[in-house]
Design a protein around this motif. Structure first.
Motif, mmCIF file in Angstrom:
data_model
loop_
_atom_site.group_PDB
_atom_site.id
_atom_site.type_symbol
_atom_site.label_atom_id
_atom_site.label_comp_id
_atom_site.label_asym_id
_atom_site.label_seq_id
_atom_site.Cartn_x
_atom_site.Cartn_y
_atom_site.Cartn_z
ATOM 1 N N GLY A 62 71.722 55.819 38.395
ATOM 2 C CA GLY A 62 71.427 56.573 39.797
ATOM 3 C C GLY A 62 71.404 55.539 40.878
ATOM 4 O O GLY A 62 72.102 54.610 40.632
ATOM 5 N N TRP A 63 70.891 56.029 42.057
ATOM 6 C CA TRP A 63 71.410 55.363 43.312
ATOM 7 C C TRP A 63 70.413 54.370 43.580
ATOM 8 O O TRP A 63 70.273 53.411 44.374
ATOM 9 N N LEU A 64 68.887 54.542 43.073
ATOM 10 C CA LEU A 64 68.011 53.508 43.495
ATOM 11 C C LEU A 64 68.411 52.281 42.952
ATOM 12 O O LEU A 64 67.961 51.231 43.933
ATOM 13 N N PRO A 65 68.732 51.768 41.811
ATOM 14 C CA PRO A 65 69.163 50.409 41.477
ATOM 15 C C PRO A 65 70.344 49.733 42.323
ATOM 16 O O PRO A 65 70.284 48.706 42.924
ATOM 17 N N LYS A 66 70.999 50.679 42.730
ATOM 18 C CA LYS A 66 72.109 50.358 43.600
ATOM 19 C C LYS A 66 71.619 49.893 44.886
ATOM 20 O O LYS A 66 72.146 48.812 45.662
ATOM 21 N N ILE A 67 70.624 50.860 45.456
ATOM 22 C CA ILE A 67 69.882 50.267 46.935
ATOM 23 C C ILE A 67 69.161 49.030 46.681
ATOM 24 O O ILE A 67 69.127 47.991 47.436
ATOM 25 N N HIS A 68 68.380 49.022 45.503
ATOM 26 C CA HIS A 68 67.931 47.660 45.297
ATOM 27 C C HIS A 68 68.758 46.359 45.072
ATOM 28 O O HIS A 68 68.329 45.502 45.666
ATOM 29 N N LEU A 69 69.887 46.495 44.639
ATOM 30 C CA LEU A 69 71.022 45.447 44.532
ATOM 31 C C LEU A 69 71.350 45.103 45.987
ATOM 32 O O LEU A 69 71.258 43.893 46.388
ATOM 33 N N GLY A 70 71.618 46.051 46.753
ATOM 34 C CA GLY A 70 72.246 45.832 47.951
ATOM 35 C C GLY A 70 70.936 45.155 48.801
ATOM 36 O O GLY A 70 71.478 44.111 49.741
ATOM 37 N N LEU A 71 69.839 45.708 49.113
ATOM 38 C CA LEU A 71 68.898 45.269 49.917
ATOM 39 C C LEU A 71 68.411 43.762 49.217
ATOM 40 O O LEU A 71 68.337 42.800 50.280
ATOM 41 N N ALA A 72 68.302 43.606 48.071
ATOM 42 C CA ALA A 72 68.049 42.147 47.594
ATOM 43 C C ALA A 72 69.076 41.197 47.919
ATOM 44 O O ALA A 72 68.820 40.099 48.465
ATOM 45 N N VAL A 73 70.405 41.425 47.836
ATOM 46 C CA VAL A 73 71.458 40.351 47.862
ATOM 47 C C VAL A 73 71.782 40.139 49.531
ATOM 48 O O VAL A 73 71.673 39.396 49.762
ATOM 49 N N ILE A 74 72.013 41.354 50.075
ATOM 50 C CA ILE A 74 72.269 41.222 51.635
ATOM 51 C C ILE A 74 71.013 40.467 52.177
ATOM 52 O O ILE A 74 71.203 39.538 53.345
ATOM 53 N N GLY A 75 69.842 41.240 51.825
ATOM 54 C CA GLY A 75 68.485 40.771 52.724
ATOM 55 C C GLY A 75 68.474 39.276 52.564
ATOM 56 O O GLY A 75 68.020 38.413 53.311
ATOM 57 N N LEU A 76 68.483 38.614 51.396
ATOM 58 C CA LEU A 76 68.445 37.094 50.971
ATOM 59 C C LEU A 76 69.339 36.438 51.389
ATOM 60 O O LEU A 76 69.190 35.519 52.116
ATOM 61 N N THR A 77 70.656 36.682 51.714
ATOM 62 C CA THR A 77 71.845 36.236 52.412
ATOM 63 C C THR A 77 71.540 36.078 53.818
ATOM 64 O O THR A 77 71.624 34.916 54.549
ATOM 65 N N VAL A 78 71.172 37.303 54.608
ATOM 66 C CA VAL A 78 70.972 37.213 55.849
ATOM 67 C C VAL A 78 69.633 36.492 56.211
ATOM 68 O O VAL A 78 69.659 35.605 57.145
ATOM 69 N N MET A 79 68.566 36.389 55.185
ATOM 70 C CA MET A 79 67.377 35.476 55.687
ATOM 71 C C MET A 79 67.686 34.039 55.485
ATOM 72 O O MET A 79 67.357 33.422 56.244
ATOM 73 N N MET A 80 68.725 33.638 54.511
ATOM 74 C CA MET A 80 68.965 32.151 54.357
ATOM 75 C C MET A 80 69.786 31.879 55.447
ATOM 76 O O MET A 80 69.577 30.648 55.990
ATOM 77 N N ILE A 81 70.733 32.639 55.967
ATOM 78 C CA ILE A 81 71.429 32.300 57.359
ATOM 79 C C ILE A 81 70.532 32.053 58.403
ATOM 80 O O ILE A 81 70.553 31.114 59.207
ATOM 81 N N GLY A 82 69.634 33.077 58.654
ATOM 82 C CA GLY A 82 68.637 32.938 59.957
ATOM 83 C C GLY A 82 67.743 31.812 59.618
ATOM 84 O O GLY A 82 67.303 31.022 60.673
ATOM 85 N N LEU A 83 67.269 31.452 58.388
ATOM 86 C CA LEU A 83 66.449 30.258 58.186
ATOM 87 C C LEU A 83 67.017 28.975 58.315
ATOM 88 O O LEU A 83 66.687 28.013 59.035
ATOM 89 N N THR A 84 68.324 28.911 57.906
ATOM 90 C CA THR A 84 69.194 27.537 58.295
ATOM 91 C C THR A 84 69.257 27.584 59.693
ATOM 92 O O THR A 84 69.291 26.495 60.470
#
Length: 130
Positions: A62-84
């Motif tokens: 289904g689509w929920l795991p794909k949303i989970h993947l996108g939110l987790a990966v993009i979110g962490l990447t954006v957060m690490m750039i912002g924190l840096t």
């Protein structure tokens, strides 16, 4: 889904451990929070997500795991750039800190809520097969 999370977990581990190694060699620990988040949310969480989806293959549909993947990966990447950007305090990068540190962590949190929903949906009580 499982393989994607497992591989991403290992990639985040390589980045997090490499950053830790660099900090140890140079004795510059300014980016310790980035190192910690990469190891916990990147390595540990991503790998655990992968193990869950491996143990419960029905959860990956289904689509929920794909949303989970996108939110987790993009979110962490954006957060690490912002924190840096925030920790380095370079003046030209400071305008980016508020939006990155609002969007990234929000995506990570939403991803965790989606994952929680997937876990509860998948592990909930099932009627007995006839």
């Amino acid at each position: 889904m499982s393989n994607t999370f497992l591989r991403l977990g290992v990639l985040f581990a390589l980045v997090g451990v490499s950053l830790g190694y660099w900090m140890g060699v140079t004795h510059q620990f300014l980016l310790s929070p980035v190192h910690a988040h990469l190891n916990l949310l990147g390595w540990v969480s991503m790998f655990l997500y992968g193990l869950f989806y491996r143990a419960m293959p029905d959860a990956a549909g289904g689509w929920l795991p794909k949303i989970h993947l996108g939110l987790a990966v993009i979110g962490l990447t954006v957060m690490m750039i912002g924190l840096t950007f925030m920790l380095t305090a370079l003046p030209d990068l400071q305008p980016w800190v508020p939006p990155l540190m609002m969007v990234g962590p929000t995506m990570v949190l939403l991803g965790m809520f989606v994952f929680a929903f997937v876990v509860f949906r998948t592990t909930g009580a099932r009627p007995a097969a006839a």
